[in-house]
Scaffold this motif. Sequence first.
Motif, PDB file in Angstrom:
ATOM      1  N   ASP A 160       0.826  -1.210   0.000  1.00 37.33           N
ATOM      2  CA  ASP A 160       0.000   0.000   0.000  1.00 37.33           C
ATOM      3  C   ASP A 160       0.860   1.261   0.000  1.00 37.33           C
ATOM      4  O   ASP A 160       0.414   2.333  -0.424  1.00 37.33           O
ATOM      5  N   TRP A 212       2.729   5.120  -5.795  1.00 38.99           N
ATOM      6  CA  TRP A 212       1.388   5.668  -5.533  1.00 38.99           C
ATOM      7  C   TRP A 212       1.506   7.063  -4.908  1.00 38.99           C
ATOM      8  O   TRP A 212       0.991   7.345  -3.854  1.00 38.99           O
ATOM      9  N   TYR A 225       0.180   9.808  -5.857  1.00 41.09           N
ATOM     10  CA  TYR A 225      -1.034  10.630  -5.889  1.00 41.09           C
ATOM     11  C   TYR A 225      -2.263   9.895  -5.355  1.00 41.09           C
ATOM     12  O   TYR A 225      -3.379  10.333  -5.548  1.00 41.09           O
ATOM     13  N   GLY A 226      -2.028   8.768  -4.686  1.00 41.02           N
ATOM     14  CA  GLY A 226      -3.121   8.030  -4.075  1.00 41.02           C
ATOM     15  C   GLY A 226      -3.033   6.551  -4.396  1.00 41.02           C
ATOM     16  O   GLY A 226      -2.600   6.155  -5.478  1.00 41.02           O
ATOM     17  N   ARG A 227      -3.457   5.729  -3.429  1.00 38.47           N
ATOM     18  CA  ARG A 227      -3.420   4.279  -3.640  1.00 38.47           C
ATOM     19  C   ARG A 227      -4.567   3.859  -4.556  1.00 38.47           C
ATOM     20  O   ARG A 227      -5.739   4.117  -4.261  1.00 38.47           O
ATOM     21  N   GLN A 256      -0.035   5.669 -12.701  1.00 37.03           N
ATOM     22  CA  GLN A 256       0.971   6.128 -11.752  1.00 37.03           C
ATOM     23  C   GLN A 256       2.293   5.368 -11.907  1.00 37.03           C
ATOM     24  O   GLN A 256       3.368   5.943 -11.691  1.00 37.03           O
ATOM     25  N   ASN A 274     -14.164   4.635  -5.053  1.00 37.70           N
ATOM     26  CA  ASN A 274     -13.028   4.482  -4.143  1.00 37.70           C
ATOM     27  C   ASN A 274     -12.119   5.714  -4.229  1.00 37.70           C
ATOM     28  O   ASN A 274     -12.560   6.819  -4.000  1.00 37.70           O
ATOM     29  N   THR A 275     -10.847   5.507  -4.609  1.00 39.39           N
ATOM     30  CA  THR A 275      -9.900   6.636  -4.608  1.00 39.39           C
ATOM     31  C   THR A 275      -9.681   7.236  -5.997  1.00 39.39           C
ATOM     32  O   THR A 275      -8.850   8.135  -6.142  1.00 39.39           O
ATOM     33  N   GLU A 276     -10.408   6.765  -7.003  1.00 39.25           N
ATOM     34  CA  GLU A 276     -10.118   7.209  -8.372  1.00 39.25           C
ATOM     35  C   GLU A 276     -10.324   8.713  -8.546  1.00 39.25           C
ATOM     36  O   GLU A 276      -9.503   9.401  -9.185  1.00 39.25           O
ATOM     37  N   GLN A 328     -10.087  10.990  -6.284  1.00 39.36           N
ATOM     38  CA  GLN A 328      -9.054  11.705  -5.534  1.00 39.36           C
ATOM     39  C   GLN A 328      -7.723  11.719  -6.312  1.00 39.36           C
ATOM     40  O   GLN A 328      -7.019  12.740  -6.333  1.00 39.36           O
ATOM     41  N   ILE A 329      -7.411  10.584  -6.925  1.00 40.48           N
ATOM     42  CA  ILE A 329      -6.159  10.522  -7.694  1.00 40.48           C
ATOM     43  C   ILE A 329      -6.238  11.457  -8.894  1.00 40.48           C
ATOM     44  O   ILE A 329      -5.295  12.204  -9.184  1.00 40.48           O
ATOM     45  N   ALA A 386      -5.785  14.988  -7.804  1.00 44.10           N
ATOM     46  CA  ALA A 386      -4.392  15.282  -7.462  1.00 44.10           C
ATOM     47  C   ALA A 386      -3.546  15.490  -8.724  1.00 44.10           C
ATOM     48  O   ALA A 386      -2.695  16.388  -8.778  1.00 44.10           O
TER      49      ALA A 386
END
Length: 552
Positions: free
Chosen positions: A334, A339, A341-343, A355, A381-383, A385-386, A389
């Motif tokens: 992790d 990563w 800019y985010g996991r 990434q 999820n985190t998409e 946010q990435i 960023a």
Amino acid sequence: MPDKEQKFFDSLDKKLWNAADKLRATLDAAQYKHAVLGLLFVKYVSDAFDMRRQELTEQFNTPGHDYFLDPGDYYAEAEYQAEIADELEIRDYYTEKNVFWVPQLARWQILRDNATLAPGTGIKIKNGKTHTYTFRSVGRLIDDALEAIEQDNPKLKGVLNKSYGRLQIDQSKLIELINLLSQIPFAHDTLQFKDILGHVYEYFLGQFALAEGKKGGQFYTPKSIVSLIVEMLQPFRGRVYDPAMGSGGFFVQSERFIKAHGGSLGSVSIYGQEYNHTTWQLAAMNMVIRGLDFNFGKEPANTFTNDQHPDLRADTIMANPPFNMKEWNTGVSDNDPRWQYGRPPTNNANFAWLQHMFYHLAPNGSMGLLLANGSMSSNTNTEGQIRKALIENDLVECMVALPGQLFTNTQIPACIWFLTRNKKARNSFRDRSGEVLFIDARNLGYMKDRVLRDFKKEEIDKIAGAFHAWRKGEGYADEAGFCMSAKLDVITKHDHVLTPGRYVGAAEAEEDGEPFADKMARLTARLSGQFNESAKLEEQIKQNLAGLGYKI
């Protein structure tokens, strides 16, 4: 391409595929692909060797040439010819011209001649003295030829697919295949034999991708998409990298681009990685056929868990990774430094690929990768946010939305992401800081058959031309429905969604001069007539069915 050359290739394609189609009845497409392409590789290295051999023979017999062998230095003609034969077997004469040394057992003419012999027959090969070779089947004969090539060329260790002896196929079919590939003509007014064989190799890759359907996409990206990305990034020099290289299509197109623009192949270094072993082999053969130096790592490997180029910082990165790949992160930390800019989420590797590529990008490097359209807008999820960023760090340079039906293996709508580490003014580029170019190409392309869409050259030029003009600040202008340069604050107002259609707007409709009331009356009358015609046809069908004893 001139019409004469295109007609030559079209005729060659049809002849080869029609014949090959008959031969693959006993094998599935995946097996037959490797049977054909492995033999095609042997044909290439052998023919390149034979061309150099013929060149040397002429030089040995040309007075004044550095390699001239004077017949007067020998007592008899037989002694003179024996000396020439010995000279022709000196490896350095070939390697000095970057020609693969091909051992006698693997030379195409010997392979072709001996394939027709009954298993167990002694094979005599002249090399100063007579050598006898005994084989058990045509498949084993081919495998031994490939083994001999590997032993004499360490760079190919583990690359060639030596499995012909295990193929569940009538040996006569392999003989037919050898005879078929022997018919590839290399004599043409303007084309070199490398260009012809390279075309045949690529043609077979495309046809096998179609034959294999969804699985074909693992090793083949449509040429038009590859051409578009290469034309936009223009990899003239430096390190070029593809972490999901398939059969190496981006490298092949880069070679063509460099040649077409008068560049030097020696100014480019090729790096790639591929997980599938047989596809890794295809890529290596694809490079050798074109005489390209390459580094594909020590072995086929998972890009996320066994990075073959951990210290690489590439100037140009291009890739078509698997779309929406699930459960990609087994064995990946992790806290992996990639990563930044985010996991990435476990159920989708899109932003893991992105990434990973960006991590390997040089300070002034640029990259382009194909991803599913969902990557431009998803907040799962985190998409989201990435993506946010990446935008806020001003790394996204251009987004291109593609039309549907471009791929042999999927109907998932796709886009191309272009990222760079440096938007500041440098070389011929203007300062693009705080800007992103959006291009909507969904309405471009044409249906080249019932299933697949393709780009015309002028359409590729239009897309790439807009990108280059925008980068340089020369001749660029927003075009409604096609392209727009947007500031980061505008993208923020759109919640960091990167779908080009949100920014380029709709193309202006051309006025036809017909008043609205008149047009509405005309179209309404036409629709009424079509309804009437439909009613008549419906009644006729009912009467026909009634005559057959059916009632609706």
